[in-house]
Scaffold this motif. Structure first.
Motif, mmCIF file in Angstrom:
data_model
loop_
_atom_site.group_PDB
_atom_site.id
_atom_site.type_symbol
_atom_site.label_atom_id
_atom_site.label_comp_id
_atom_site.label_asym_id
_atom_site.label_seq_id
_atom_site.Cartn_x
_atom_site.Cartn_y
_atom_site.Cartn_z
ATOM 1 N N UNK A 4 0.835 -1.206 0.000
ATOM 2 C CA UNK A 4 0.000 0.000 0.000
ATOM 3 C C UNK A 4 0.870 1.257 0.000
ATOM 4 N N UNK A 5 1.967 1.232 0.757
ATOM 5 C CA UNK A 5 2.881 2.380 0.797
ATOM 6 C C UNK A 5 3.527 2.614 -0.572
ATOM 7 N N UNK A 6 3.897 1.538 -1.246
ATOM 8 C CA UNK A 6 4.475 1.665 -2.588
ATOM 9 C C UNK A 6 3.450 2.258 -3.547
ATOM 10 N N UNK A 7 2.209 1.822 -3.445
ATOM 11 C CA UNK A 7 1.160 2.370 -4.305
ATOM 12 C C UNK A 7 1.021 3.874 -4.092
ATOM 13 N N UNK A 8 1.046 4.311 -2.852
ATOM 14 C CA UNK A 8 0.961 5.741 -2.541
ATOM 15 C C UNK A 8 2.146 6.491 -3.135
ATOM 16 N N UNK A 9 3.339 5.918 -2.991
ATOM 17 C CA UNK A 9 4.545 6.543 -3.556
ATOM 18 C C UNK A 9 4.458 6.626 -5.085
ATOM 19 N N UNK A 10 3.927 5.585 -5.702
ATOM 20 C CA UNK A 10 3.791 5.585 -7.164
ATOM 21 C C UNK A 10 2.914 6.738 -7.641
ATOM 22 N N UNK A 11 1.858 7.008 -6.904
ATOM 23 C CA UNK A 11 0.975 8.115 -7.277
ATOM 24 C C UNK A 11 1.728 9.439 -7.221
ATOM 25 N N UNK A 12 2.591 9.607 -6.222
ATOM 26 C CA UNK A 12 3.381 10.833 -6.102
ATOM 27 C C UNK A 12 4.487 10.886 -7.153
ATOM 28 N N UNK A 13 5.066 9.756 -7.460
ATOM 29 C CA UNK A 13 6.142 9.698 -8.453
ATOM 30 C C UNK A 13 5.645 10.123 -9.822
ATOM 31 N N UNK A 14 4.440 9.733 -10.172
ATOM 32 C CA UNK A 14 3.897 10.099 -11.481
ATOM 33 C C UNK A 14 3.836 11.616 -11.641
ATOM 34 N N UNK A 15 3.571 12.330 -10.553
ATOM 35 C CA UNK A 15 3.573 13.792 -10.615
ATOM 36 C C UNK A 15 4.994 14.327 -10.773
ATOM 37 N N UNK A 65 7.614 12.857 -12.157
ATOM 38 C CA UNK A 65 8.202 12.535 -13.458
ATOM 39 C C UNK A 65 7.936 13.653 -14.461
ATOM 40 N N UNK A 66 6.743 14.202 -14.423
ATOM 41 C CA UNK A 66 6.407 15.242 -15.396
ATOM 42 C C UNK A 66 6.942 16.615 -15.009
ATOM 43 N N UNK A 67 7.283 16.812 -13.734
ATOM 44 C CA UNK A 67 7.727 18.143 -13.315
ATOM 45 C C UNK A 67 9.244 18.265 -13.166
ATOM 46 N N UNK A 68 9.943 17.179 -12.927
ATOM 47 C CA UNK A 68 11.389 17.229 -12.722
ATOM 48 C C UNK A 68 12.095 16.951 -14.051
ATOM 49 N N UNK A 69 13.036 17.782 -14.385
ATOM 50 C CA UNK A 69 13.754 17.655 -15.659
ATOM 51 C C UNK A 69 15.199 17.223 -15.436
ATOM 52 N N UNK A 70 15.434 16.317 -14.519
ATOM 53 C CA UNK A 70 16.779 15.888 -14.169
ATOM 54 C C UNK A 70 16.979 14.415 -14.510
ATOM 55 N N UNK A 71 17.932 14.148 -15.380
ATOM 56 C CA UNK A 71 18.217 12.765 -15.759
ATOM 57 C C UNK A 71 18.729 11.981 -14.560
ATOM 58 N N UNK A 86 7.548 4.606 -18.594
ATOM 59 C CA UNK A 86 7.392 6.050 -18.767
ATOM 60 C C UNK A 86 8.690 6.763 -18.407
ATOM 61 N N UNK A 87 9.303 6.333 -17.320
ATOM 62 C CA UNK A 87 10.559 6.930 -16.871
ATOM 63 C C UNK A 87 11.655 6.756 -17.923
ATOM 64 N N UNK A 88 11.728 5.594 -18.500
ATOM 65 C CA UNK A 88 12.714 5.318 -19.550
ATOM 66 C C UNK A 88 12.493 6.235 -20.751
ATOM 67 N N UNK A 89 11.238 6.432 -21.106
ATOM 68 C CA UNK A 89 10.904 7.323 -22.216
ATOM 69 C C UNK A 89 11.296 8.765 -21.888
ATOM 70 N N UNK A 90 11.020 9.205 -20.666
ATOM 71 C CA UNK A 90 11.374 10.571 -20.263
ATOM 72 C C UNK A 90 12.883 10.778 -20.266
ATOM 73 N N UNK A 91 13.629 9.796 -19.792
ATOM 74 C CA UNK A 91 15.091 9.891 -19.798
ATOM 75 C C UNK A 91 15.597 10.013 -21.226
ATOM 76 N N UNK A 92 15.056 9.203 -22.117
ATOM 77 C CA UNK A 92 15.462 9.267 -23.531
ATOM 78 C C UNK A 92 15.145 10.633 -24.134
ATOM 79 N N UNK A 93 13.972 11.163 -23.823
ATOM 80 C CA UNK A 93 13.590 12.471 -24.358
ATOM 81 C C UNK A 93 14.499 13.569 -23.814
ATOM 82 N N UNK A 94 14.813 13.514 -22.526
ATOM 83 C CA UNK A 94 15.710 14.518 -21.942
ATOM 84 C C UNK A 94 17.110 14.435 -22.547
ATOM 85 N N UNK A 95 17.580 13.219 -22.777
ATOM 86 C CA UNK A 95 18.895 13.051 -23.415
ATOM 87 C C UNK A 95 18.880 13.616 -24.830
#
Length: 135
Positions: free
Chosen positions: A9-20, A22-28, A114-123
């Motif tokens: 349950x704690x991981x699920x809560x963290x996942x919800x926060x992580x999704x936010x 991913x879209x706001x942080x621009x750091x590889x 999604x994270x892998x895609x974002x890293x590729x786009x930032x690179x």
């Protein structure tokens, strides 16, 4: 091994926060660190899925045996499908735990994608910026 649903349950809560994040942080480097955390959670949730499935199967067997033996002792004949349906119904909590672990595991997998895609786009953006003369 014990089933640790509170951690799932704690991981699920963290996942919800992580999704936010991913879209706001621009750091590889942040995203690479996050991918490492997600990989650890993926392994943990996979282990929890296996434990939950084992408990679910054991609960079904116990429920089936109890129902079948109690009806047989009473002299009642039951069909295998009725006994199976009864066992399925009696092991609903264990099934729910397994399904929750499975959904968290799949959510981690999709978040990693999604994270892998974002890293590729930032690179790609970094590369384009470096070679466009804007250094």
């Amino acid at each position: 091994m014990e089933l640790r649903m509170s951690e799932i349950h704690a991981i699920q809560t963290e996942l919800e926060q992580i999704n936010e994040k991913i879209t706001s942080v621009q750091s590889i480097s942040f995203m690479v660190d996050l991918a490492g955390q997600l990989a650890a959670w993926l392994a943990f949730s996979g282990e929890q899925m296996a434990i939950a499935k084992k408990k679910w199967r054991a609960a079904k067997v116990r429920a089936y045996d109890n129902y079948a033996f109690s009806k047989a002792a009473s002299g009642l004949k039951i069909t295998p499908s009725v006994a199976t349906d009864y066992a399925q119904a009696r092991s609903g909590d264990e099934e729910s735990d397994y399904e929750h672990c499975e959904r968290v595991n799949k959510a981690i997998t999709h978040t990693l994608d999604v994270l892998r895609t974002c890293i590729s786009a930032l690179k790609a953006e970094q590369f384009a910026f470096q070679y466009s003369g804007n250094q």
